[in-house]
Each structure stands twice: as C-alpha cells, then as structure tokens.
Design a protein around this motif. Structure first.
Motif, short mmCIF file in Angstrom:
data_model
loop_
_atom_site.label_atom_id
_atom_site.label_comp_id
_atom_site.label_asym_id
_atom_site.label_seq_id
_atom_site.Cartn_x
_atom_site.Cartn_y
_atom_site.Cartn_z
N LEU A 1 131.66 0.57 -4.87
CA LEU A 1 133.04 0.09 -5.06
C LEU A 1 133.19 -0.65 -6.38
CD1 LEU A 1 133.99 -1.10 -1.46
CD2 LEU A 1 134.67 0.99 -2.63
N LYS A 2 132.18 -1.43 -6.75
CA LYS A 2 132.24 -2.10 -8.05
C LYS A 2 132.27 -1.09 -9.19
CE LYS A 2 130.21 -6.69 -7.28
NZ LYS A 2 129.14 -7.63 -7.71
N HIS A 3 131.46 -0.04 -9.03
CA HIS A 3 131.42 0.98 -10.07
C HIS A 3 132.77 1.69 -10.18
CE1 HIS A 3 130.29 4.70 -12.18
NE2 HIS A 3 129.29 3.98 -12.69
N GLN A 4 133.38 1.98 -9.04
CA GLN A 4 134.70 2.61 -9.06
C GLN A 4 135.73 1.71 -9.73
OE1 GLN A 4 135.81 3.75 -5.09
NE2 GLN A 4 134.21 5.31 -4.91
N ALA A 5 135.71 0.43 -9.37
CA ALA A 5 136.68 -0.51 -9.94
C ALA A 5 136.47 -0.66 -11.44
CB ALA A 5 136.55 -1.86 -9.23
N ALA A 6 135.19 -0.77 -11.85
CA ALA A 6 134.89 -0.93 -13.28
C ALA A 6 135.25 0.33 -14.05
CB ALA A 6 133.42 -1.27 -13.45
N SER A 7 135.00 1.50 -13.46
CA SER A 7 135.32 2.76 -14.13
C SER A 7 136.83 2.88 -14.32
CB SER A 7 134.81 3.95 -13.32
OG SER A 7 133.41 3.92 -13.22
N LYS A 8 137.59 2.51 -13.30
CA LYS A 8 139.05 2.57 -13.41
C LYS A 8 139.55 1.60 -14.46
CE LYS A 8 143.29 2.07 -10.68
NZ LYS A 8 143.87 1.75 -9.35
N ARG A 9 138.98 0.39 -14.45
CA ARG A 9 139.42 -0.60 -15.43
C ARG A 9 139.02 -0.20 -16.84
NH1 ARG A 9 137.65 -6.85 -16.40
NH2 ARG A 9 139.32 -7.33 -17.87
N PHE A 10 137.81 0.40 -16.98
CA PHE A 10 137.38 0.81 -18.31
C PHE A 10 138.29 1.91 -18.86
CE2 PHE A 10 135.01 3.42 -21.30
CZ PHE A 10 134.50 2.45 -22.15
N ALA A 11 138.66 2.86 -17.99
CA ALA A 11 139.56 3.93 -18.44
C ALA A 11 140.88 3.36 -18.93
CB ALA A 11 139.79 4.92 -17.29
N GLU A 12 141.37 2.32 -18.25
CA GLU A 12 142.63 1.69 -18.66
C GLU A 12 142.43 0.82 -19.90
OE1 GLU A 12 143.45 -0.44 -15.14
OE2 GLU A 12 144.29 1.28 -14.05
#
Length: 634
Positions: free
Chosen positions: A383-394
C-alpha cells in the motif's frame, strides 16, 4: 533436438550472446508478417523490423550496458551510428533465425514446454514444481501465463535451431592434442635487468628542454574547469518514506484480496508407469491391469514394486515418489485422478499421454489461509508503494515545472516535496570514471553536461529535472565555479625535470639493453651474466611475471637454445630473458584435455555459426533503411 541443446549448453549460450540483445519477444507470427513501410529501419524477406521494435531493442541495450558498466556508462558513447547499426544487425540476425525456424516448421510441444517450466529451480518447492511460485513469479514480472509461455516457446524454438548448428562443430583428437601441447608447454627463463635508475647520472636536462615540454603539453599543467553544486532528488524511495497507511486500509485490502494470501492444496504421490509405446496398446494395458492387482494384494509393497517394475526413469529408483505438487503441475488425467484420492489410497489404471499409471497418494498438504497479522508487513509495504507511486506520478511533472519556473533557487521544490538540499564538493569537468564515483547522484552524464552548460555557469540557474534512474528526478544548481587555468612554469618545473630524467634514463637503458640482446642472439659475447633463478612460464600455471613479459617469453622462437628476448618494462627498466629449456609436462590431466577440446569446439562452432548466418543473409533479401536508422539518433 533438445538433446543437442542440453548436451551443448555452453555452445548454445555463446551463440545466443552473439545474437540476443535483451529486447522483448513479439512472437513468431509477427516475424513473418509484413509491417508498415517507410519508417522501418530494415526488412528481412517479407517481414519488417519496425521502428518500435528497434527502439525497444535500443533502450534495452542501453539498460544492459548501464547495468554492466555502472558509473562508467556514458550514453553519448553508445549513441553512435556504429552502435545503432550493431543493434539493428542483431535484430536482423535474430529475425533471420526465427524466419528460418518457422520455414523449417520447428516448434516446441506443450509437453516439452511444460517439462522445461517444471524443471526451473526458482519455480520448485521441496524439489517439485510449485504452481503457487509460478503464479507469484508471473505477477512479479507483470506477465500473464500465455505471454510467458509464448515467449519461452519462442526462445526454446530458437535454441533448437542454434543447438543444431552448434552440434555440428566437430574437433579431431589430433587437433585438440596439438592445442593442448601449446597450452601445456613449459619454458624455463632467467632474467637480466638493466635498471633505468643506473643511467640517471648520465642524464642532464636543460631549461630549454623543460620549456619545450611545458609548451607542447600545456594541457597537462592546467587546473580543470570545476564547480560545486547543490541539488535535490525527488524519488519514489523518498516519497515511500513519507507514505502513511492506516489500519483500516490494511484490513480493507486484506479482505478484498484474501485469495492472494492462501496457499493452494498440494499432494504427494508415487506412481508406477508402464510406457505406451504404440506397438501393442492392448498388451500394455493388460500388463498394467495385472500389475494393479498385484499392488492391490500388497499395497504396503507399492514402493518395492515401483522400483522393480515402473518404467519412469525419473521416479522408479525412488519407489515412484514424485514429491509434492499442486494443480497445474501434472498432465490433466494424472492430476484429476491424484486429487480425487484420499491419503494412502491407490487409484485404478490412469491413462495419460505417457502411458498407464497406478497412483498412490502418500500425503496431503491442505491449502492454508494466512492471517492478517501474518501478512500485515507485506500489505503495508504494498500500500505504501502504491501511494508513493501515485504521488510520484503526480509530483514528477510539478517538480519539473517548479525547478524551471523558479530557476534561481531549489528551495521552493525542496519545501513543497519535503526534500533535503544537498551540497557537493568540487567536481572537475570530464572527470575520470573512478573520480566521478565520488560525485554521488551528480555523476550522471546528463547532470554533468547540464552543470557545465553556459546557463548553469554564468546565470547560476537550476538545471532541468533529469531522470538519473527509474522513478528518480534530480535538479542541481551551481553555487561556485572555477574556470580552467594554466599553472605557471615555475610551479611545475621540478615535476617536468624529474619526468624528463626518468624518460631519458629509460631510453639509455633500452639502448644498452638492445645492444646486449643483439650480442647474445648472435653469440658474439659470452653468456656470463648473472641471470638469477630460472622461472617456469606456462599458460596453464600462474604467471611468474607480468602478462606482457610472459607473452614475450612464451612466443619467442626456441628452435635454438638458449633463446633470448628483451623488452622495456613499465617502470623504464630494460629486461632480457634467457630461455634455457622447453618441455612438456609428463602427465596431462584428462579433464583438462576434454576442456581444451570443448573450448576449441566452441570456437569452431562459432565460426560455423557465423558462416550459417552469412548464408541466411545471402539467400534472404535484407534491406536497411539508413535514413530511418539515422532518424533514431537522439
């Protein structure tokens, strides 16, 4: 055909290295169908190598070189016409082989493919294929089972063709022995050294010579163009450290993905196999039925009967034991029968593509649902990886815009994304790779080029956001600059004089050494020098001297002994070597003999393979669109 591949695995690997750049495999059909024309870099027969395929191969070749060379990798050195042509030629060679395999109707059966997958160590558990591991590995690679199996089938098909060529490389024992004699030859040689230092007193360097060297080598006496910089790095890892996950999110994820945390049921079974050789199926079946009656009368002797009567070479010696396996690991009919049995129960006659089986289930390992607490760390990490990936893309686009729109400081970007501004030491322009390792993330070639650009040096503006690694952006800013400058002659005069003395002393040592060598080779002077202890030089043993010395000693003509050879060493000394004896070892290890023959066969096979590729090119129309290839230059 697969025997050739298995028995010549090393040769097959050599061939695949020659032709297999690490690019995605698109399936045999795509290789024999035409593509869009005009912008395609090449065509092979009726098929096209598309620009997309070339770009994919080019990117993955760059990635391969980056992983191999590490900090020494420089993209600009790869982005050359020669490198692009090498990539295209590799694509053409592989296309030729795949088209040839298709024309020859080479294929890999489902059973062969299943057997190969089942023997992959990473997909096994307790010595048996694990379907759970298989599915996990596919998920980790982002591939479906049909995608992976299509790719593997193509690779194995290609190996059949390559293996057939490699299997044709034959080396006679006479040729192998001749090479072995050269490799195992031993030479005894003593050394006579003329140190350059003993000629130093004869050298005198005047001011004019120093000035001349200084003028001709001004670049050696310059302080380099150098900068100190500050920088910020926006990375997925940095955002990962900032990510927060609630207990509610973890629980919700677990409830929605329980199937991912359930291990499938596995069974351990033994079997007795009578092969169906298609000669007299009725007779084989009757023999299986008679064997079944024998087993039913003495079920406790199942393992003994399997050892004596089973025709499965892989399991018979183990009493028929096949180990644990899950669904999908065995052929369909065998699997269905095995998963219907209870522990200790023996099946009836089971017919499969292999023959007739009698199956006994010896253990059942039921599927298990892992608890939330057991898998909590995995869920939190995902879940942390998903959240970080989404935030990084933004954040990536915003970071790129911010360092550009506010070019006089990195502080706004650091504050917005919670980043730390780091500061470097002095970095010279065009630093050596080993020195560049100390620059940390600033060692990236694109970052270095940006830091030494006019805009960065004169205006002290932020560099553009540079992707220095996957999911990692960096922007830097020069805080101090020192331009390149010549060091005055007086400050380097002593250094130049010392260098010239060493050089001239080495020249005198070489002159004297070559004169002495000529006398020894002609036999004019008596050989009364102090040669020191003889050393053994052999290609099969650790070298007693630097490689350049050993090469000279081992390659020197020895028709007449003693033989002499001389050379200037790295430190300026001149050395003469007297070869007094040449011999062969009394005994040569048979394993070494086989290794030499194998290596020589690999060389011969490489030549055969190169000729085979050349013949494919000669009889296939290959066209290269150089305009399209040049357009790929970046």
């Amino acid at each position: 055909m697969f025997d050739a591949v298995r028995n010549n695995r090393k040769i097959v690997q050599i061939f695949l290295v020659l032709i297999a750049l690490p690019f995605a495999l698109w399936g045999v059909d795509s290789y024999v169908r035409g593509g869009s024309a005009g912008e395609d870099p090449a065509s092979v027969g009726d098929s096209k190598i598309t620009n997309q395929q070339f770009q994919q191969a080019w990117r993955e070749q760059q990635d391969r070189m980056r992983q191999t060379l590490g900090a020494n990798f420089k993209p600009e050195q790869m982005n050359t016409p020669e490198a692009r042509m090498a990539t295209l030629n590799a694509l053409i060679d592989k296309r030729l082989l795949l088209v040839e395999a298709n024309h020859s109707r080479l294929t890999v059966s489902d059973d062969a493919l299943r057997d190969f997958i089942g023997r992959i160590p990473a997909l096994q558990e307790n010595g048996a294929f694990s379907n759970a591991r298989y599915e996990s590995a596919l998920r980790a690679q982002g591939m479906t089972q049909p995608q992976f199996e299509a790719q593997l089938r193509q690779d194995l098909t290609l190996q059949q063709l390559v293996g057939a060529v490699g299997d044709s490389g034959i080396v006679s024992r006479t040729s192998g022995d001749a090479i072995l004699r050269v490799e195992s030859e031993e030479r005894l040689a003593g050394e006579l050294r003329l140190p350059a230092a003993q000629y130093a007193s004869q050298v005198s360097i005047d001011a004019a010579a120093i000035k001349k060297f200084y003028d001709e080598n001004a670049r050696l006496f310059q302080t380099p163009d150098q900068v100190r910089a500050e920088y910020v790095v926006l990375s997925l890892d940095a955002l990962l450290a900032q990510a927060k996950v609630s207990d509610e999110d973890v629980k919700a994820w677990y409830e929605g993905h329980k199937d991912r945390y359930q291990s499938a049921e596995e069974r351990r079974a033994s079997h007795i196999l009578l092969l169906d050789k298609d000669k007299d199926p009725a007779k084989t079946k009757a023999a299986a039925e008679a064997l079944l009656k024998e087993v039913q009368q003495s079920p406790a002797k199942f393992a003994d009967i399997a050892r004596a009567r089973s025709q499965d070479p892989g399991s018979a010696a183990k009493g028929g034991d096949l180990g644990f396996f899950g669904r999908g690991a065995m052929v369909k009919d065998f699997e269905e029968a095995a998963f219907k049995l209870k522990e200790g129960e023996i099946s009836g006659i089971v017919k499969s593509d292999f023959g007739y089986h009698i199956i006994k289930v010896t253990a059942i390992r039921p599927g298990k649902q892992r608890s939330l607490e057991e898998v909590r760390p995995d869920i939190v990490a995902e879940l942390k990886h998903q959240a970080a990936s989404k935030r990084f893309a933004e954040a990536a686009e915003a970071f790129t815009n911010l360092v550009y729109e506010q070019p006089d400081s990195l502080k706004p970007a650091a504050e917005r994304f919670g980043l730390k501004i780091e500061t470097s030491g002095w970095m010279p322009k065009n630093a050596e790779p080993q020195q560049a390792l100390g620059f940390g993330p600033l060692r990236d070639a694109k970052v270095q080029a940006a830091l030494f650009s006019d805009d960065a040096l004169k205006n002290k503006r932020n560099t553009e956001a540079v992707e220095i690694a996957p999911n990692t952006l960096l922007s830097a800013r020069v805080v101090e600059h020192q331009a390149a400058a010549a060091r005055p002659l007086e400050s380097v005069k002593a250094q130049i004089e010392a260098h010239l003395k060493v050089r001239e002393a080495a020249a005198l040592a070489k002159k004297a050494g070559e004169a002495r060598l000529a006398e020894l080779q002609k036999g004019v002077a008596g050989d009364k020098a102090n040669w020191g202890a003889d050393k053994t030089f052999s290609r099969l043993q650790p070298l007693p001297a630097p490689p350049v010395v050993a090469r000279a000693v081992l390659q020197a003509p020895v028709a007449k002994l003693p033989a002499y050879v001389g050379m200037t060493l790295d430190n300026g000394d001149y050395a003469i070597y007297r070869i007094s004896k040449v011999s062969q070892p009394e005994n040569v290890d048979e394993a070494r003999r086989r290794a030499v023959a194998r290596d020589y066969a690999a060389v011969v096979a490489q030549e055969d393979f190169a000729a085979y590729l050349a013949s494919l090119r000669a009889r296939t129309k290959v066209e290269i669109n150089r305009k399209a290839l040049d357009a790929n230059e970046r």
